[in-house]
Design a protein around this motif. Sequence first.
Motif: not given
Length: 301
Positions: A60-65, A47-54, A76-80, A24-28
């Motif tokens: 937490r919030e940025r992964t979710h967003a 098949q899916f794209v996953s977003v890491t959890y810092g 795309l199908t996301p995996a959290a 998840p990005p930290a800046t604009e």
Amino acid sequence: MINPLRPSRFIRSDRLSVSFEFFPPATEEMETILWSSIERLAPLAPQFVSVTYGAGGSTRERTHATVRRILAETPLTPAAHLTCVAATRDEVDAIVRDYHDAGVRHVVALRGDPPDGAGARYAPYPGGYINAADLVGGIKRAYPDFEISVSAYPEKHPESANVEADIDMLKAKVDAGASRAMTQFFFENDLYFRYLDRVRARGIDIPIVPGILPVQNFKAMTGFAKRCGASVPAWLAERFDGLDHDPATRKLIAAAVAAEQVIDLLDRGVTTFHFYTMNRADLVYAICHLLGLRPTVQRAA
Ligand code: FAD
């Protein structure tokens, strides 16, 4: 040794399956880079794209967003990704519920690193899930329709006494409901195949998807590899030797190294790949092209 004329390398692209990992990005500015990378890679129909959890749940919030935006604005199908670190079961369960309510159906469940960083002693959070297997079980009991992926370590996790202890943990995660593992990155394919043999010998039959890290930054990668127990072979260091101030050549070398690795895996029967994109599309796109993947027409979001 790679023989570029060997026809075995060309397989039908509909037999290939890839997934892409983003953070998840930290800046604009990082956000712009991430979304242009997602746009570039999306037509390859992962098949899916996953977003890491810092670490420590710090994103937490940025992964979710990021996951929600992928769901809302792309086909795309996301995996959290989700870890057990620094959170009670109730807190983790609430995050899982939020994802489920939002329509997410795939979680990458991890123990996570100790709050003091990789290498420090891990202690379960009071009232929290004790490890990744416990987390997988908790998610699966609450929502049996969640697909759950987990980690695997061809060179063993640095905290594990040995590979067998590592495979015990993988078995526990599978018994709790995990249906896929993505590996830590590695550069020697024999390490992956030796590990796979041991995993299969233990009766674990889920896909063990190789994690491929195109080396965007050799120095940063070696620091990270040290912390996570991945070996960096001397031949790899040699290839990047003298290129500290030559990013253009570094990039070409990185593409060549990753291409060599995935084509060897493909030749040896691997058809599913998980790419650590570091939020950059160009190398990953080129490597997927080389594997035989071509853009598909996008469904409307
Ligand atoms: P587990 O699979 O639970 O354990 C790994 C090994 O360590 C097992 O062999 C186990 O036996 C051993 N072990 C576990 N606990 C102990 C203990 N207390 N004492 C001795 N041995 C122990 N981290 C993040 O923070 N966020 C992410 O989004 C993230 N994504 C990842 C994705 C992938 C594909 C991979 C491979 C790793 C990822 N990580 C992420 C890193 C991961 O959180 C760390 O490697 C962490 O240290 C272990 O978590 P795990 O779920 O892999 O551990």
